[in-house]
Scaffold this motif. Sequence first.
Motif, PDB file in Angstrom:
ATOM      1  N   ASN A 101      59.660  73.831  98.103  1.00 54.39           N
ATOM      2  CA  ASN A 101      60.173  71.888  97.633  1.00 54.39           C
ATOM      3  C   ASN A 101      61.883  72.186  97.622  1.00 54.39           C
ATOM      4  OD1 ASN A 101      57.868  71.447  97.566  1.00 54.39           O
ATOM      5  ND2 ASN A 101      57.462  70.530  95.775  1.00 54.39           N
ATOM      6  N   ILE A 157      65.023  72.788  78.751  1.00 54.00           N
ATOM      7  CA  ILE A 157      64.432  71.952  79.150  1.00 54.00           C
ATOM      8  C   ILE A 157      62.807  71.070  79.567  1.00 54.00           C
ATOM      9  CG2 ILE A 157      64.364  71.799  81.414  1.00 54.00           C
ATOM     10  CD1 ILE A 157      66.306  73.991  81.965  1.00 54.00           C
ATOM     11  N   THR A 158      61.734  72.246  79.303  1.00 49.17           N
ATOM     12  CA  THR A 158      60.485  72.015  79.868  1.00 49.17           C
ATOM     13  C   THR A 158      59.597  70.676  78.493  1.00 49.17           C
ATOM     14  OG1 THR A 158      60.564  74.298  81.072  1.00 49.17           O
ATOM     15  CG2 THR A 158      58.371  72.597  80.551  1.00 49.17           C
ATOM     16  N   THR A 187      58.130  76.971  89.814  1.00 50.38           N
ATOM     17  CA  THR A 187      57.252  77.184  90.532  1.00 50.38           C
ATOM     18  C   THR A 187      56.934  78.265  91.459  1.00 50.38           C
ATOM     19  OG1 THR A 187      56.582  75.467  91.032  1.00 50.38           O
ATOM     20  CG2 THR A 187      55.564  76.025  88.603  1.00 50.38           C
ATOM     21  N   ILE A 221      67.282  78.390  76.324  1.00 42.97           N
ATOM     22  CA  ILE A 221      67.684  77.166  77.019  1.00 42.97           C
ATOM     23  C   ILE A 221      65.804  76.456  76.757  1.00 42.97           C
ATOM     24  CG2 ILE A 221      66.648  78.119  79.222  1.00 42.97           C
ATOM     25  CD1 ILE A 221      69.176  76.832  80.292  1.00 42.97           C
ATOM     26  N   THR A 267      61.741  80.007  75.840  1.00 50.31           N
ATOM     27  CA  THR A 267      61.661  81.414  75.383  1.00 50.31           C
ATOM     28  C   THR A 267      62.790  81.967  74.761  1.00 50.31           C
ATOM     29  OG1 THR A 267      61.498  81.612  77.976  1.00 50.31           O
ATOM     30  CG2 THR A 267      62.436  83.842  76.604  1.00 50.31           C
ATOM     31  N   MET A 308      54.045  85.875  85.042  1.00 44.39           N
ATOM     32  CA  MET A 308      54.916  84.828  84.445  1.00 44.39           C
ATOM     33  C   MET A 308      55.340  84.787  85.864  1.00 44.39           C
ATOM     34  SD  MET A 308      57.416  83.524  83.246  1.00 44.39           S
ATOM     35  CE  MET A 308      58.955  84.353  82.912  1.00 44.39           C
ATOM     36  N   GLU A 349      55.912  77.380  94.358  1.00 42.57           N
ATOM     37  CA  GLU A 349      55.421  75.661  94.874  1.00 42.57           C
ATOM     38  C   GLU A 349      57.044  75.005  94.327  1.00 42.57           C
ATOM     39  OE1 GLU A 349      53.415  76.833  92.428  1.00 42.57           O
ATOM     40  OE2 GLU A 349      52.321  77.703  93.715  1.00 42.57           O
ATOM     41  N   TRP A 380      57.698  75.894  75.949  1.00 47.72           N
ATOM     42  CA  TRP A 380      57.322  77.251  76.537  1.00 47.72           C
ATOM     43  C   TRP A 380      58.937  78.061  76.413  1.00 47.72           C
ATOM     44  CZ3 TRP A 380      53.833  80.599  77.645  1.00 47.72           C
ATOM     45  CH2 TRP A 380      52.748  80.482  77.816  1.00 47.72           C
ATOM     46  N   GLY A 399      57.387  69.049  83.074  1.00 53.30           N
ATOM     47  CA  GLY A 399      57.624  70.839  83.877  1.00 53.30           C
ATOM     48  C   GLY A 399      58.296  70.549  84.728  1.00 53.30           C
ATOM     49  N   SER A 400      57.567  71.035  85.922  1.00 51.04           N
ATOM     50  CA  SER A 400      58.378  71.032  87.168  1.00 51.04           C
ATOM     51  C   SER A 400      58.645  69.244  87.529  1.00 51.04           C
ATOM     52  CB  SER A 400      57.651  70.580  88.216  1.00 51.04           C
ATOM     53  OG  SER A 400      56.012  72.048  88.426  1.00 51.04           O
ATOM     54  N   GLU A 447      57.477  82.814  72.772  1.00 49.53           N
ATOM     55  CA  GLU A 447      57.407  81.736  73.306  1.00 49.53           C
ATOM     56  C   GLU A 447      57.046  80.479  72.930  1.00 49.53           C
ATOM     57  OE1 GLU A 447      59.008  81.006  76.634  1.00 49.53           O
ATOM     58  OE2 GLU A 447      58.410  83.225  76.777  1.00 49.53           O
ATOM     59  N   GLN A 503      57.427  64.796  97.633  1.00 48.81           N
ATOM     60  CA  GLN A 503      57.452  65.448  96.125  1.00 48.81           C
ATOM     61  C   GLN A 503      57.963  65.376  95.440  1.00 48.81           C
ATOM     62  OE1 GLN A 503      57.185  66.190  99.597  1.00 48.81           O
ATOM     63  NE2 GLN A 503      57.348  68.928  99.495  1.00 48.81           N
TER      64      GLN A 503
HETATM   65  C1  LIG Z   1      57.021  82.896  80.450  1.00 47.33           C
HETATM   66  C2  LIG Z   1      57.624  80.928  80.286  1.00 47.33           C
HETATM   67  C3  LIG Z   1      58.564  81.346  79.967  1.00 47.33           C
HETATM   68  C4  LIG Z   1      59.280  79.931  80.092  1.00 47.33           C
HETATM   69  N1  LIG Z   1      60.537  79.567  79.299  1.00 47.33           N
HETATM   70  C5  LIG Z   1      61.206  78.231  79.701  1.00 47.33           C
HETATM   71  C6  LIG Z   1      62.332  78.187  78.773  1.00 47.33           C
HETATM   72  O1  LIG Z   1      63.059  79.475  78.273  1.00 47.33           O
HETATM   73  N2  LIG Z   1      63.040  77.079  78.662  1.00 47.33           N
HETATM   74  C7  LIG Z   1      61.988  76.321  79.714  1.00 47.33           C
HETATM   75  O2  LIG Z   1      63.209  75.060  79.481  1.00 47.33           O
HETATM   76  N3  LIG Z   1      61.197  75.998  79.889  1.00 47.33           N
HETATM   77  C8  LIG Z   1      60.711  77.727  80.193  1.00 47.33           C
HETATM   78  N4  LIG Z   1      59.415  77.628  81.192  1.00 47.33           N
HETATM   79  C9  LIG Z   1      58.742  76.751  81.346  1.00 47.33           C
HETATM   80  C10 LIG Z   1      58.670  76.738  82.834  1.00 47.33           C
HETATM   81  O3  LIG Z   1      60.010  76.417  83.510  1.00 47.33           O
HETATM   82  C11 LIG Z   1      57.531  75.900  83.486  1.00 47.33           C
HETATM   83  O4  LIG Z   1      56.141  76.399  83.375  1.00 47.33           O
HETATM   84  C12 LIG Z   1      57.865  75.248  84.857  1.00 47.33           C
HETATM   85  O5  LIG Z   1      58.636  74.583  85.295  1.00 47.33           O
HETATM   86  C13 LIG Z   1      56.377  74.572  86.025  1.00 47.33           C
HETATM   87  O6  LIG Z   1      55.739  73.612  84.473  1.00 47.33           O
HETATM   88  P1  LIG Z   1      54.207  73.490  84.353  1.00 47.33           P
HETATM   89  O7  LIG Z   1      53.763  74.554  83.386  1.00 47.33           O
HETATM   90  O8  LIG Z   1      54.661  72.217  83.379  1.00 47.33           O
HETATM   91  O9  LIG Z   1      53.103  73.636  85.420  1.00 47.33           O
HETATM   92  P2  LIG Z   1      53.410  71.445  86.264  1.00 47.33           P
HETATM   93  O10 LIG Z   1      54.648  70.643  86.517  1.00 47.33           O
HETATM   94  O11 LIG Z   1      52.308  71.401  85.371  1.00 47.33           O
HETATM   95  O12 LIG Z   1      52.683  72.704  87.845  1.00 47.33           O
HETATM   96  C14 LIG Z   1      51.590  72.657  87.239  1.00 47.33           C
HETATM   97  C15 LIG Z   1      51.156  73.238  89.009  1.00 47.33           C
HETATM   98  O13 LIG Z   1      51.355  72.486  89.545  1.00 47.33           O
HETATM   99  C16 LIG Z   1      52.211  72.544  91.006  1.00 47.33           C
HETATM  100  N5  LIG Z   1      53.524  71.020  91.243  1.00 47.33           N
HETATM  101  C17 LIG Z   1      53.624  70.654  90.309  1.00 47.33           C
HETATM  102  N6  LIG Z   1      54.990  69.715  91.278  1.00 47.33           N
HETATM  103  C18 LIG Z   1      54.757  70.037  92.631  1.00 47.33           C
HETATM  104  C19 LIG Z   1      55.197  69.334  93.319  1.00 47.33           C
HETATM  105  N7  LIG Z   1      56.217  68.408  93.788  1.00 47.33           N
HETATM  106  N8  LIG Z   1      54.641  69.674  95.159  1.00 47.33           N
HETATM  107  C20 LIG Z   1      54.388  70.881  94.911  1.00 47.33           C
HETATM  108  N9  LIG Z   1      53.432  71.426  93.361  1.00 47.33           N
HETATM  109  C21 LIG Z   1      53.489  70.605  92.600  1.00 47.33           C
HETATM  110  C22 LIG Z   1      53.002  73.755  90.348  1.00 47.33           C
HETATM  111  O14 LIG Z   1      53.697  74.830  91.194  1.00 47.33           O
HETATM  112  C23 LIG Z   1      51.843  74.072  89.200  1.00 47.33           C
HETATM  113  O15 LIG Z   1      51.272  74.847  90.392  1.00 47.33           O
HETATM  114  C24 LIG Z   1      58.154  78.672  80.417  1.00 47.33           C
HETATM  115  C25 LIG Z   1      57.617  79.571  81.069  1.00 47.33           C
HETATM  116  C26 LIG Z   1      56.666  80.730  81.483  1.00 47.33           C
HETATM  117  C27 LIG Z   1      55.166  80.644  81.234  1.00 47.33           C
END
Ligand SMILES: Cc1cc2nc3c(=O)[nH]c(=O)nc-3n(C[C@H](O)[C@H](O)[C@H](O)COP(=O)(O)OP(=O)(O)OC[C@H]3O[C@@H](n4cnc5c(N)ncnc54)[C@H](O)[C@@H]3O)c2cc1C
Length: 400
Positions: free
Chosen positions: A376, A125-126, A370, A123, A158, A363, A372, A156, A131-132, A211, A389
């Motif tokens: 939300n 998405i990211t 996440t 899947i 999977t 993980m 956090e 990232w 990310g978030s 990943e 946020q």
């Molecule tokens: C092992 C692994 C497998 C994964 N597999 C997939 C996959 O198959 N497909 C896919 O699409 N993605 C996948 N991901 C990605 C995963 O969904 C994202 O890492 C996750 O959504 C967070 O995005 P980011 O890493 O860019 O962190 P960021 O969004 O950059 O966040 C950084 C920090 O800021 C915090 N933060 C961000 N926004 C807010 C807010 N509004 N309020 C409070 N805190 C906030 C976060 O909680 C985090 O602590 C995977 C990740 C991992 C580690």
Amino acid sequence: MNASGLSPEQVKLQARARELAAGPVAKRAAEVDRAEQYPWDNVELLKDARLIGMTIPQQYGGQGKGWLDAVLAIEALSSACAVTGRIAVETNMGAISAVMAYGSEEQKKLAADMVLSGDKPAICITEPEAGSDAGGMTTRADKKGNRYVINGRKHWITGGGVSRLHLIFAKVFDEQGNEEGIGGFLAIRDETKGLKITKREPTMGLRGIPEAVIDFEDMDVPPSSLVIPPRGLKKGFADLMNAYNSQRVGAATVALGIAEGAYQLALDWSEKRQQFGRPINEFQGLQWKLADMSIKLVAAQALVYNAARSGEGGFPDMLLAAQAKVFTSESAIQVVNEALQFFGARGYSRELPLERMARDVRMFTIGGGTAEVLRNVVAGALLKKKLPQTRDGWSKADGG
Ligand SMILES: Cc1cc2nc3c(=O)[nH]c(=O)nc-3n(C[C@H](O)[C@H](O)[C@H](O)COP(=O)(O)OP(=O)(O)OC[C@H]3O[C@@H](n4cnc5c(N)ncnc54)[C@H](O)[C@@H]3O)c2cc1C
């Protein structure tokens, strides 16, 4: 852990998965981690035990099982090998469930056949800059005549490099360049020009599943590859992410299973290990640790099972899935850390599974939304108002 309220069939399914977990899956877990190799042999075992694709409706060759059935299998498998547990998640939940719910007949048949033959769909998405805030993605699908041309980068992902079927989220633009919403496109690796696996991430844990960074360079797909939920493209992302609530419950289940495995090891060791002339479980300091660990596990299991049950006939409830994932992922990290402590220096050795479990479990407060961002989601659902946020306020689409 033992949960009541399971049907006799569910108890049997759980026993089948536990037997597999305690036998061949446990035996290979350390090697899967060390070699960083996708466990294709375990995929065959899961297929033989009918633990793959079991949520796929019977008319497409699956068993039409519910989310709780899948959860029972995932929990058992993850107690021995989290990588194998994740394979069970992604062959029963997430991308496959989105396609089975919203896909065309042709898409459902394709996805069901591929999963039942052992493919774990990816899947996508990211993105590096989204990310978030998944709704901020920049991967785009431009309509050109009777084709869509997709460009962008995901990371990232999977299964990148082992998965064949991909569900790729992109912003969809019509021929005039107007944005229509976010859609999910199905594409098969090695059969679709322009889908490139660019890099494998060197991960801390869960090393048996790659990943990957995936680039889409003028990837050309027909409109029939676009999965369009009934409410259309404008609401497409929210609907596809609603399907993703199943995967969130699955991710929470893997964390739960890892923690249960670690707890059991600590419990057994606490009886075997003697210091000061008695088993270490005779020290009240450790008894209270065991008590706290078991309380966390029982509570986490109840949340996970409840979230799974909420989805019968549809998808797990967004609020219950988010609550379950936050509590379980955080509790599981604490339980595994405490379990490792029971073993003293041995816990820190790579000869025991505790250090692998500690790396693997870390993980689950990150991937799939996440802790956090899921807080939300919980707050947004409780307050029913736009949170500053989040991108869209209270939205099912938060935290890809
Ligand atoms: C092992 C692994 C497998 C994964 N597999 C997939 C996959 O198959 N497909 C896919 O699409 N993605 C996948 N991901 C990605 C995963 O969904 C994202 O890492 C996750 O959504 C967070 O995005 P980011 O890493 O860019 O962190 P960021 O969004 O950059 O966040 C950084 C920090 O800021 C915090 N933060 C961000 N926004 C807010 C807010 N509004 N309020 C409070 N805190 C906030 C976060 O909680 C985090 O602590 C995977 C990740 C991992 C580690």
